[in-house]
Design a protein around this motif. Structure first.
Motif, PDB file in Angstrom:
ATOM      1  N   THR A 155      68.336 -35.292  45.541  1.00 45.18           N
ATOM      2  CA  THR A 155      67.597 -35.813  44.391  1.00 45.18           C
ATOM      3  C   THR A 155      66.337 -34.980  44.145  1.00 45.18           C
ATOM      4  N   ILE A 156      65.646 -34.608  45.228  1.00 43.43           N
ATOM      5  CA  ILE A 156      64.450 -33.757  45.087  1.00 43.43           C
ATOM      6  C   ILE A 156      64.825 -32.484  44.331  1.00 43.43           C
ATOM      7  N   LYS A 157      65.953 -31.880  44.728  1.00 40.04           N
ATOM      8  CA  LYS A 157      66.409 -30.634  44.125  1.00 40.04           C
ATOM      9  C   LYS A 157      66.750 -30.846  42.642  1.00 40.04           C
TER      10      LYS A 157
ATOM     11  N   ILE B 289      59.661 -32.181  38.608  1.00 36.22           N
ATOM     12  CA  ILE B 289      58.977 -33.454  38.853  1.00 36.22           C
ATOM     13  C   ILE B 289      58.488 -33.439  40.299  1.00 36.22           C
ATOM     14  N   LYS B 290      57.234 -33.785  40.497  1.00 38.34           N
ATOM     15  CA  LYS B 290      56.669 -33.711  41.845  1.00 38.34           C
ATOM     16  C   LYS B 290      56.990 -34.978  42.632  1.00 38.34           C
ATOM     17  N   VAL B 291      57.612 -34.764  43.783  1.00 40.18           N
ATOM     18  CA  VAL B 291      58.110 -35.878  44.592  1.00 40.18           C
ATOM     19  C   VAL B 291      57.341 -35.961  45.912  1.00 40.18           C
ATOM     20  N   GLY B 292      57.117 -37.168  46.380  1.00 36.40           N
ATOM     21  CA  GLY B 292      56.623 -37.401  47.740  1.00 36.40           C
ATOM     22  C   GLY B 292      57.623 -38.311  48.438  1.00 36.40           C
TER      23      GLY B 292
ATOM     24  N   ASN C 128      54.601 -37.516  41.141  1.00 36.35           N
ATOM     25  CA  ASN C 128      55.042 -38.408  40.063  1.00 36.35           C
ATOM     26  C   ASN C 128      56.047 -39.440  40.557  1.00 36.35           C
ATOM     27  N   VAL C 129      56.748 -39.056  41.623  1.00 36.58           N
ATOM     28  CA  VAL C 129      57.788 -39.929  42.150  1.00 36.58           C
ATOM     29  C   VAL C 129      57.621 -40.058  43.660  1.00 36.58           C
TER      30      VAL C 129
ATOM     31  N   ALA D 139      70.576 -38.096  38.694  1.00 32.79           N
ATOM     32  CA  ALA D 139      69.238 -37.537  38.475  1.00 32.79           C
ATOM     33  C   ALA D 139      68.823 -37.648  37.002  1.00 32.79           C
ATOM     34  N   ARG D 140      69.806 -37.450  36.119  1.00 31.07           N
ATOM     35  CA  ARG D 140      69.518 -37.568  34.672  1.00 31.07           C
ATOM     36  C   ARG D 140      69.065 -38.983  34.337  1.00 31.07           C
ATOM     37  N   TRP D 141      69.790 -39.955  34.868  1.00 30.09           N
ATOM     38  CA  TRP D 141      69.463 -41.367  34.631  1.00 30.09           C
ATOM     39  C   TRP D 141      68.074 -41.684  35.194  1.00 30.09           C
ATOM     40  N   LEU D 142      67.833 -41.170  36.405  1.00 30.75           N
ATOM     41  CA  LEU D 142      66.558 -41.431  37.086  1.00 30.75           C
ATOM     42  C   LEU D 142      65.385 -40.863  36.278  1.00 30.75           C
ATOM     43  N   LYS D 143      65.578 -39.647  35.739  1.00 35.95           N
ATOM     44  CA  LYS D 143      64.524 -39.023  34.936  1.00 35.95           C
ATOM     45  C   LYS D 143      64.146 -39.903  33.753  1.00 35.95           C
ATOM     46  N   LYS D 144      65.169 -40.506  33.134  1.00 38.61           N
ATOM     47  CA  LYS D 144      64.919 -41.405  31.990  1.00 38.61           C
ATOM     48  C   LYS D 144      64.056 -42.594  32.419  1.00 38.61           C
ATOM     49  N   GLN D 145      64.361 -43.156  33.596  1.00 39.07           N
ATOM     50  CA  GLN D 145      63.588 -44.301  34.096  1.00 39.07           C
ATOM     51  C   GLN D 145      62.148 -43.890  34.369  1.00 39.07           C
ATOM     52  N   ILE D 146      61.972 -42.700  34.935  1.00 36.62           N
ATOM     53  CA  ILE D 146      60.629 -42.219  35.275  1.00 36.62           C
ATOM     54  C   ILE D 146      59.814 -42.038  33.992  1.00 36.62           C
ATOM     55  N   LYS D 147      60.441 -41.439  32.974  1.00 32.56           N
ATOM     56  CA  LYS D 147      59.748 -41.224  31.689  1.00 32.56           C
ATOM     57  C   LYS D 147      59.401 -42.543  31.015  1.00 32.56           C
ATOM     58  N   GLY D 148      60.265 -43.534  31.213  1.00 36.39           N
ATOM     59  CA  GLY D 148      60.077 -44.828  30.563  1.00 36.39           C
ATOM     60  C   GLY D 148      58.894 -45.622  31.080  1.00 36.39           C
ATOM     61  N   THR D 149      58.326 -45.198  32.211  1.00 37.37           N
ATOM     62  CA  THR D 149      57.233 -45.995  32.792  1.00 37.37           C
ATOM     63  C   THR D 149      55.871 -45.520  32.317  1.00 37.37           C
TER      64      THR D 149
END
Lengths: 113, 215
Positions: B49-51, B56-59, B110-111, B205-215
């Motif tokens: 998922t990180i890849k 998007i910056k992940v921790g 960001n995530v 990952a595509r779906w997840l990106k949408k959720q991240i943008k939605g917040t």
């Protein structure tokens, strides 16, 4: 395995309410535990004995009311207790369900002197 | 004398979780609580998922009973990692996350992906302050797992079925699995992936990106 953490939390609630009521002794606690939480009643009693040692709740008992997994059929509205490996409405055979019980985890009351 | 109490046993944990959530939302960090049985592929999914989330910056917070093996593996990707060793506890709780957040550079990510302790029972009861609860199931575990762990399967927003490259070799009835999951958790989104072949990872990952943008 999460019974220690859960028993610690419930024991804190028990003591807090016993102290508030100026109780001299806590005899028992009445708990409602949903089947889906995976909490094991025997473990709760075991940890309760450890935690209550040398407190006003020493030797207290846990009365646990287990709440079964319950569902409501989204198609016909029938409520029912689910059977193992069989998540189907007994009235219409519907498989889309709303879970209405089985996740409870709360202290109902305590018995004090 | 009986005293009425009517108090949720998880109340204290839920309060700390709410504080964590407030802090994470304030820092604009989208947080994912990843739960699964041991060996289902939590760390592999985190790495994939990180890849796939490049840009998007992940921790990552790694929860294990002991060892730093997973944290070391994830740290090699260059993302900030905090290891929590629970020392026997079978789940992460909100308090552990609160402490870990002090060591996580929230203004640089960001995530936040939290890899919970491998267990399909206890983690379901402990809120951490997450935006999304994800369960990773895997093909070799069998299609009957929703029936055995309904607490977990109803607690999550997303179910990722990993190791689908093994479907030809393992008895796993996809229709039965999906029916059981959808039946008790109509809102759950299901993704089928293989961390070995990479199949399905991009869709997740595509779906997840949408959720991240939605917040």
């Amino acid at each position: 395995m999460h019974e220690l953490a859960i028993t610690q939390s419930l024991f804190d609630i028990v003591l807090q309410h016993a102290v508030q009521a100026k109780a001299k002794k806590v005899k028992s606690v009445n708990l409602v535990v949903g089947e889906m939480t995976g909490v094991v009643a025997d473990s709760v009693q075991f940890y309760l004995e450890l935690l209550s040692k040398d407190t006003i709740a020493s030797g207290m008992k846990a009365n646990i009311k287990m709440s079964p997994m319950q569902a409501k059929c989204k198609a016909c509205g029938q409520g029912f207790i689910t059977k193992e490996m069989q998540w189907e409405c007994p009235a219409c055979g519907g498989v889309n369900l709303e879970i209405t019980g089985g996740k409870e985890l709360f202290v109902e009351s305590i018995e004090v002197e | 004398m009986e005293i009425k109490v009517l108090k949720n046993i998880m109340g204290v944990n839920d309060q700390v979780a709410a504080k964590n959530r407030e802090m994470l939302l304030w820092s604009k960090v989208f947080t994912i609580n990843i739960m699964a049985s041991p060996g289902a592929g939590k760390t592999s999914t985190v790495l994939k998922t990180i890849k796939a989330l490049k840009g998007i910056k992940v921790g990552v917070i790694e929860g294990d009973i002991s060892s730093t093996i997973d944290a070391e593996t994830v740290a090699k990707t260059g993302v900030p990692v905090v290891q929590i060793n629970t020392g026997g506890e079978c789940h992460l709780d909100a308090n552990m996350i609160q402490n870990a957040l002090n060591n996580m550079p929230l203004d640089e990510i960001n995530v936040l992906m939290i890899e919970n302790v491998g267990n399909l029972v206890c983690p379901a009861d402990f809120k951490l302050g997450e935006s999304l609860k994800v369960l990773i199931a895997s093909v070799p575990e069998g299609d009957d797992k929703p029936y055995k762990y309904p607490g977990m399967f109803t607690a999550v927003d997303v179910i990722i079925l990993n190791k689908i490259d093994l479907l030809p070799y393992v008895k796993f009835n996809m229709a039965a699995f999906t029916r059981a999951v959808k039946g008790i958790n109509g809102k759950a989104v299901i993704f089928c992936i293989s961390c070995t072949t990479g199949e399905g990872v991009n869709a997740w990952a595509r779906w997840l990106k949408k959720q991240i943008k939605g917040t």
